[in-house]
Design a protein around this motif. Sequence first.
Motif, PDB file in Angstrom:
ATOM      1  N   GLU A 294       0.813  -1.212   0.000  1.00 31.15           N
ATOM      2  CA  GLU A 294       0.000   0.000   0.000  1.00 31.15           C
ATOM      3  C   GLU A 294       0.849   1.265   0.000  1.00 31.15           C
ATOM      4  O   GLU A 294       0.361   2.341  -0.345  1.00 31.15           O
ATOM      5  N   GLY A 295       2.120   1.151   0.396  1.00 32.98           N
ATOM      6  CA  GLY A 295       3.006   2.301   0.408  1.00 32.98           C
ATOM      7  C   GLY A 295       3.772   2.458  -0.887  1.00 32.98           C
ATOM      8  O   GLY A 295       3.601   3.417  -1.625  1.00 32.98           O
ATOM      9  N   TRP A 296       4.608   1.472  -1.194  1.00 40.37           N
ATOM     10  CA  TRP A 296       5.440   1.563  -2.384  1.00 40.37           C
ATOM     11  C   TRP A 296       4.686   1.193  -3.651  1.00 40.37           C
ATOM     12  O   TRP A 296       5.132   1.474  -4.754  1.00 40.37           O
ATOM     13  N   GLY A 297       3.563   0.510  -3.505  1.00 47.43           N
ATOM     14  CA  GLY A 297       2.801   0.086  -4.677  1.00 47.43           C
ATOM     15  C   GLY A 297       3.363  -1.154  -5.350  1.00 47.43           C
ATOM     16  O   GLY A 297       3.151  -1.361  -6.541  1.00 47.43           O
ATOM     17  N   LYS A 298       4.075  -2.012  -4.593  1.00 47.15           N
ATOM     18  CA  LYS A 298       4.669  -3.211  -5.174  1.00 47.15           C
ATOM     19  C   LYS A 298       3.720  -4.402  -5.064  1.00 47.15           C
ATOM     20  O   LYS A 298       2.888  -4.456  -4.166  1.00 47.15           O
ATOM     21  N   LYS A 299       3.909  -5.338  -5.959  1.00 47.21           N
ATOM     22  CA  LYS A 299       3.272  -6.643  -5.850  1.00 47.21           C
ATOM     23  C   LYS A 299       4.325  -7.634  -5.373  1.00 47.21           C
ATOM     24  O   LYS A 299       5.447  -7.643  -5.892  1.00 47.21           O
ATOM     25  N   LEU A 300       3.967  -8.450  -4.391  1.00 50.66           N
ATOM     26  CA  LEU A 300       4.920  -9.359  -3.775  1.00 50.66           C
ATOM     27  C   LEU A 300       4.502 -10.808  -3.996  1.00 50.66           C
ATOM     28  O   LEU A 300       3.307 -11.122  -3.962  1.00 50.66           O
ATOM     29  N   SER A 301       5.473 -11.665  -4.194  1.00 53.80           N
ATOM     30  CA  SER A 301       5.194 -13.087  -4.371  1.00 53.80           C
ATOM     31  C   SER A 301       5.645 -13.885  -3.153  1.00 53.80           C
ATOM     32  O   SER A 301       4.837 -14.535  -2.500  1.00 53.80           O
ATOM     33  N   TYR A 302       6.927 -13.835  -2.845  1.00 57.48           N
ATOM     34  CA  TYR A 302       7.475 -14.591  -1.719  1.00 57.48           C
ATOM     35  C   TYR A 302       8.142 -13.648  -0.726  1.00 57.48           C
ATOM     36  O   TYR A 302       8.956 -12.807  -1.109  1.00 57.48           O
ATOM     37  N   CYS A 303       7.801 -13.817   0.547  1.00 58.57           N
ATOM     38  CA  CYS A 303       8.490 -13.163   1.653  1.00 58.57           C
ATOM     39  C   CYS A 303       8.827 -14.274   2.650  1.00 58.57           C
ATOM     40  O   CYS A 303       7.935 -14.775   3.336  1.00 58.57           O
ATOM     41  N   ILE A 304      10.082 -14.646   2.704  1.00 57.69           N
ATOM     42  CA  ILE A 304      10.528 -15.769   3.530  1.00 57.69           C
ATOM     43  C   ILE A 304      11.427 -15.237   4.642  1.00 57.69           C
ATOM     44  O   ILE A 304      12.403 -14.541   4.372  1.00 57.69           O
TER      45      ILE A 304
END
Length: 442
Positions: A294-304
Amino acid sequence: MEHSHAASRAADADVDKLAQDMTERFRQVLSTKRMTELTSRSVHSRSSSPAPRDYGTPQPPPVQNAPPSYSSLRNIPLIPQAPADPRSIRFKNMLTSLSSLPLRWENPGLLDEALRVVPLEQIYNEAEEESQILQAEAESLGAGKKAAWGYQDCVVRALLRWFKRSFFTWVNNPPCHMCYSPTLAVGMSPPLPDEQARGANQVELYKCSDPRCGQYERFPRYNDAFVLLQTRKGRCGEWANCFSMLCRAVGSRVRWVWNAEDHVWTEVYSLHRKRWVHVDACEEAWDKPKLYTEGWGKKLSYCIAFSVDGAMDVTRRYVRTPPKYAQERNRAPEAVLLHIMNEIRATRRANMAKQEKFRLEGEDMREGTELRGYVISSIAHEVARISADDIVSGRFNHPRTDPDAPKALEGRTSGNSAWIRARGEGGRGTPNQQDPHNQHPR
């Protein structure tokens, strides 16, 4: 007289018996009628059901002990599956390699050495002051109220402010060491022996922008947190590595979080809140897990997240609205990822006492409940935004405005503007795709 009373009682008894018999007959008639209706409905339903088509193909005999094809079986928990295809094996090897980084922060002698660069008196004084303020605020709200954060949390918060404002320096293009002019990226260079000995596996090469100078500038990307205590510069990889090590030095449990979209950050375990807390030293961000979406406007797939105790897929902590911010997860099937997480966890906990293993398993279960809760909350939040008119019309293109939505999204603050734009991390109104020619990785 007595004879008349006896006759009256006999008449009353006959009336009661007659009423009882009629009631029993009525119940029998009603029961028979209901059974007849149910039987006729069942026969009608079977007779009106369409017969299966006969395509002329002989049907195979029923398989003995075949598993039931219930639709509910689609929702059973995943069963870990070992990687078999080359792509999954590469993903496993990469995650296993990344998981070793937190082990480097467990040397007590080096941690004591690291504390010598930290102004401990300043850090502890700020933490004590903030802790007392938070406690006073909680007490003002009523008896039994709990402070927002505990003392150890305040220590990490004070360390975060000092690290960002006074200790570490962000580097996009290192200035020329001869004339201090800006430099331009020209590619990569193999590390020199002394650079490699200090933990630099890759070196970025820059050239002075002043044609009269033309000097080249090397920027080794060190991954040794104790070397970074001397260099005190880098980008998010160096920032997260060094800051996480300092958090470990002041006594906190630490995780190093790898993101497939080229960013890394830290998680610190809060004993006060009994949960892992997001910390990003580059942004001086504390407990802002929605910062990247919501801040940077990124789409994320994996956060490990990797710690000395194992690994955990924490993507759901950072992707709270999957339809909008979830990137495709295609590096391995989910069952394979679960197997990799379990394998790293088992390796890290192999030599632990049973009591410690039991405590960590309970912690894993609580965190799993927390992460599933984010998914449920996200669904409930989206459903609550649908208006009654949309339900009636069957169109959901115009959900109700969310009164709790942030008024302005906060884009990235670390790094220069060109680098932020190239990575698509400027927030609202900026592109969300990285530039493949960007010479500045994390």
